[in-house]
Write a protein that holds these residues in place. Structure first.
Motif, short mmCIF file in Angstrom:
data_model
loop_
_atom_site.label_atom_id
_atom_site.label_comp_id
_atom_site.label_asym_id
_atom_site.label_seq_id
_atom_site.Cartn_x
_atom_site.Cartn_y
_atom_site.Cartn_z
N GLU A 495 0.82 -1.36 0.07
CA GLU A 495 0.04 0.11 -0.09
C GLU A 495 0.66 1.28 0.09
O GLU A 495 0.30 2.40 0.14
CB GLU A 495 -0.86 -0.13 1.28
CG GLU A 495 -1.85 -1.12 1.24
CD GLU A 495 -2.94 -1.00 0.06
OE1 GLU A 495 -3.26 -0.01 -0.36
OE2 GLU A 495 -3.12 -2.09 -0.31
N ALA A 496 2.32 1.13 -0.13
CA ALA A 496 2.94 2.20 -0.22
C ALA A 496 2.77 3.21 -1.46
O ALA A 496 2.73 2.49 -2.81
CB ALA A 496 4.44 1.88 -0.17
N PRO A 497 2.77 4.31 -1.43
CA PRO A 497 2.75 5.24 -2.53
C PRO A 497 3.76 5.18 -3.63
O PRO A 497 4.99 4.65 -3.09
CB PRO A 497 2.66 6.74 -2.02
CG PRO A 497 2.29 6.66 -0.81
CD PRO A 497 2.64 5.38 -0.21
N PHE A 498 3.37 4.74 -4.75
CA PHE A 498 4.47 4.71 -5.88
C PHE A 498 4.22 5.37 -6.97
O PHE A 498 3.20 5.61 -7.41
CB PHE A 498 4.37 3.19 -6.25
CG PHE A 498 5.81 2.60 -6.67
CD1 PHE A 498 6.78 2.17 -5.95
CD2 PHE A 498 5.60 2.22 -8.11
CE1 PHE A 498 7.80 1.58 -6.56
CE2 PHE A 498 6.75 1.66 -8.62
CZ PHE A 498 7.84 1.31 -7.86
N MET A 499 5.29 5.85 -7.72
CA MET A 499 5.10 6.43 -9.04
C MET A 499 4.59 5.51 -10.20
O MET A 499 5.10 4.42 -10.27
CB MET A 499 6.63 7.29 -9.48
CG MET A 499 6.82 8.35 -8.47
SD MET A 499 8.27 9.12 -9.34
CE MET A 499 7.64 9.76 -10.82
N LYS A 500 3.78 6.01 -10.85
CA LYS A 500 3.08 5.19 -12.10
C LYS A 500 4.23 4.90 -13.14
O LYS A 500 5.13 5.94 -13.46
CB LYS A 500 1.84 6.02 -12.52
CG LYS A 500 1.22 5.32 -13.66
CD LYS A 500 0.06 6.17 -14.02
CE LYS A 500 -0.96 5.48 -15.17
NZ LYS A 500 -1.87 6.51 -15.63
N ALA A 501 3.80 4.06 -13.78
CA ALA A 501 4.84 3.48 -14.93
C ALA A 501 6.33 3.62 -14.59
O ALA A 501 7.02 4.04 -15.46
CB ALA A 501 4.66 4.43 -16.03
N ILE A 502 6.70 2.61 -13.45
CA ILE A 502 7.95 2.40 -13.19
C ILE A 502 8.51 1.06 -13.70
O ILE A 502 9.48 0.57 -14.25
CB ILE A 502 8.34 2.82 -11.82
CG1 ILE A 502 7.93 4.11 -11.47
CG2 ILE A 502 9.66 2.33 -11.49
CD1 ILE A 502 8.75 5.26 -12.11
N LEU A 503 7.54 -0.03 -13.14
CA LEU A 503 7.74 -1.03 -13.35
C LEU A 503 7.81 -1.89 -14.82
O LEU A 503 8.38 -2.57 -15.30
CB LEU A 503 6.87 -2.09 -12.44
CG LEU A 503 7.51 -2.19 -10.72
CD1 LEU A 503 6.57 -3.09 -9.96
CD2 LEU A 503 8.89 -2.43 -10.53
N GLN A 504 6.51 -1.41 -15.31
CA GLN A 504 6.22 -1.78 -16.75
C GLN A 504 7.13 -1.33 -17.75
O GLN A 504 7.52 -2.30 -18.37
CB GLN A 504 4.83 -1.19 -17.00
CG GLN A 504 4.30 -2.09 -18.23
CD GLN A 504 4.64 -1.31 -19.51
OE1 GLN A 504 5.21 -0.20 -19.67
NE2 GLN A 504 4.65 -1.92 -20.69
N PRO A 505 7.72 -0.16 -17.79
CA PRO A 505 8.70 0.25 -18.86
C PRO A 505 9.87 -0.61 -18.54
O PRO A 505 10.66 -1.16 -19.61
CB PRO A 505 8.80 1.50 -18.68
CG PRO A 505 7.84 2.07 -17.96
CD PRO A 505 7.16 0.92 -17.13
N LEU A 506 10.43 -1.06 -17.42
CA LEU A 506 11.71 -1.85 -17.20
C LEU A 506 11.45 -3.25 -17.63
O LEU A 506 12.14 -3.94 -18.18
CB LEU A 506 11.99 -1.96 -15.80
CG LEU A 506 12.41 -0.65 -14.84
CD1 LEU A 506 12.75 -1.10 -13.52
CD2 LEU A 506 13.45 0.12 -15.73
#
Length: 623
Positions: A495-506
């Motif tokens: 549930e930690a806040p996380f920037m969008k579109a970080i894992l998918q591009p990697l």
């Protein structure tokens, strides 16, 4: 008055006392609050002067206290060293005195003429002559040694003493003494006498110390008699004399019985009798030391006392110099306070005025800086802050633009005809294979991807980002043969806040560049852990990897992002990695770390760390 009335009266009295105390505390607190308010209303210059003067007064008081403590301790050590010096001197003197008595006794006993006295085969006339000579010699020794009594007692019946004042007691038989065996064994015995028991003399006065020596014939070694030295109390007292005013000594026996003492009458040493080898302070002025004098035949306690009042040197010039120095320091501190006030307050007031200008939207104002110290650093910091406000606004715009650009590019890549065609081919293949449920699953996944891309939020939860990435990988699983993936994520971070579109591009970068020419099993792993208040991210694949030159080029491009974070990314390879690095660096600065490890033919691992306490921009750790 009954008990109830007494209890009530006592309670009322206690309550009144408590009210008085509370009222006093409140009045004092109010006074302090008023003083604080008045002080805060003063100008900066006055505050500086008051602060410096208060510091000076405190420094004077503290310095005076420290001076007094140091002076007292220094003098205390001086007195202690004086006591130790006297004690050592007297201890050596006493030991030396009795060593001289021993040497004298042995020299007399084994001289040729004295050995003749102890012989039995001597004529009466010759014996009388020897006794007379011996009496004269012992009398001269008694005079030379300030009243010490010397006597010779032979087993042949001869008894000679050098004193005319005291007569030998012929009833005394040394061989009948209970300590006779000890005398024979050791060759010497020390006996202290007082009261009615006078030792070998009939009418010897007060306390005396008698030393018995065994005498042998030096030819046959046969016991022939005894040499006796009696030391009167006056001679023991003389051993304690010293030339220092305010310093006294005393001797006690081991059991605490006093031998001799010249201590002041008001000084009571009995309470400290058990203390040894330690200097103690008595009556708040006397320093006393007790040292055990251990010799071969007796044990005494040497007491040394010194009055510190006699040791101090009354020199008023020391006080005058100290007061004069304080006055000089005070005047100097006032001048320094005025200079420091001017030096410090002027740039601070200038900064305050410039900040007021910035508040009125006069952005970019600068202050002239002529200072080379911390104040100069403060002005430089202010000028840098004023000049960077516009850059900060532009930076925020750039962050928003990059975020939007990344989202648009991601959306374009997802909806391009090639991706859509391949996805539709997958769906068609599943339908023809009568795998309608799987085809429906792919359609649902494709729809969820589009819905995710349409979100305008910059921040989502780690769980949402992970779910979106899994949906993307699910479609890729139908597209790539023998493809698998797994994830290992700390549940506390979901549930930690996380920037969008970080894992998918990697992940997409791994599939696009790692599995393009790979025919064997393809695998991707995602590991997310918490390490030292940071979120640690690892994305690893077993693809074709990168050559050393290619990895070096990518590292240089990432370093260029660190040095120029506001610069637009060129359209080259690995856009996904660089886009993620640039957005995270702009968000977290140097708190963000990235590391890329790749070997050609073995795969690539991307490691990233972002602050957990700053995740989502909330400024708090998420646990």
């Amino acid at each position: 008055m009954d008990k109830a009335d007494k209890a009530s009266t006592g309670k009322n009295g206690t309550d009144n006392a408590n009210k008085d105390k509370t009222g006093s505390r409140q009045a004092l607190w109010k006074l302090l609050e008023n003083a604080k308010v008045h002080f805060m209303q003063l100008g900066l210059k006055r505050k500086t002067v008051i602060f410096v003067m208060g510091t000076f007064i405190g420094a004077v008081l503290f310095t005076s206290f420290i001076f007094g403590v140091i002076y007292s301790n220094t003098w205390k050590h001086t007195v202690i060293n004086h006591v130790k010096s006297i004690e050592s001197e007297k201890e050596d003197g006493i030991r030396s005195y009795f060593e001289n008595m021993d040497n004298l006794a042995y020299n007399i006993c084994y001289s040729n003429w004295m050995q003749d006295i102890f012989k039995k085969s001597v004529s009466v006339v010759r014996r009388q002559e020897m006794e007379e000579n011996a009496r004269d010699f012992l009398r001269s020794l008694s005079t030379l040694y300030e009243g010490n009594q010397f006597a010779v007692i032979a087993l042949n019946g001869t008894r000679v003493t050098g004193t005319d004042s005291y007569r030998l007691d012929y009833d005394v038989d040394i061989r009948q003494k209970p300590w006779y065996e000890e005398l024979l064994q050791n060759g010497k015995y020390v006996e202290a006498r007082e009261g009615e028991d006078k030792g070998i003399y009939r009418n010897h006065p007060e306390w005396n110390m008698t030393i018995y020596y065994v005498v042998h014939d030096y030819n046959t070694l046969e016991l022939t008699g005894f040499m006796v030295i009696t030391v009167p109390l006056e001679n023991i007292k003389k051993l304690l004399e010293n030339g220092y005013e305010g310093t006294w000594l005393a001797l006690e026996e081991k059991d605490g019985v006093s031998i001799c003492s010249n201590l002041p009458e008001e000084l009571d040493t009995g309470e400290k009798r058990e203390e040894r080898e330690q200097i103690v302070k008595l009556e708040n002025r006397y320093y006393m030391s007790k040292e055990m004098l251990n010799t071969e035949f007796f044990q005494w306690i040497l007491i040394t006392v010194s009055d510190e009042n006699y040791q101090k040197v009354n020199n008023p010039m020391v006080i005058l110099v100290f007061v004069g120095m304080l006055g000089f320091v005070g005047c100097l501190l006032i001048l320094v306070a005025l200079a420091v006030s001017r030096y410090l307050t002027k740039p601070i007031l200038n900064c305050a005025g410039a900040m007021l200008e910035i508040r009125n939207n006069h952005i970019g104002i600068q202050i002239k800086n002529t200072y080379m110290d911390e104040i100069g650093e403060l002005i430089d910091g202010f000028n840098e802050m004023s000049g960077s406000i516009h850059s900060l606004i532009e930076k925020n715009k750039m962050i928003s633009a990059l975020q939007k650009d990344a989202e648009i590019k991601m959306l374009e890549r997802q909806i391009n005809p090639h991706f859509l065609f391949n996805t539709l081919e997958i769906i068609n293949s599943l339908i023809l294979s009568k795998k309608e449920k799987k085809a429906v699953k792919v359609c649902e996944t494709l729809g969820q991807l589009y819905r995710y891309n349409l979100k305008q939020n910059k921040w989502i939860t780690l769980k949402e980002e992970l779910e979106y990435t899994k949906q993307y990988l699910l479609i890729m699983k139908y597209k790539i043969n023998d493809f698998s993936y797994f994830d290992d994520v700390d549940e506390r971070l979901m549930e930690a806040p996380f920037m969008k579109a970080i894992l998918q591009p990697l992940v997409e970068n791994s599939i696009k560049h790692g599995f393009q020419r790979k025919n064997q099993e393809c695998c991707i792993s995602i590991i997310i852990r918490q390490k030292n208040e940071k979120i640690h991210i690892e994305v690893m694949d077993n693809g074709s990897g990168m050559e050393a030159v290619q990895l070096q080029l990518l590292s240089e491009e990432i370093q260029n992002i660190y040095e120029h974070p506001m610069q637009r990314l060129p359209e080259t390879g690995h856009v996904g990695i660089k886009n993620v690095v640039q957005r995270l660096y702009l968000e977290y600065g140097d708190a963000f770390n990235v590391k890329i490890i790749s070997n050609a033919g073995y795969g690539t691992r991307i490691e990233m760390e972002i602050p957990l306490e700053r995740a989502g921009g909330e400024g708090e750790a998420y646990v």
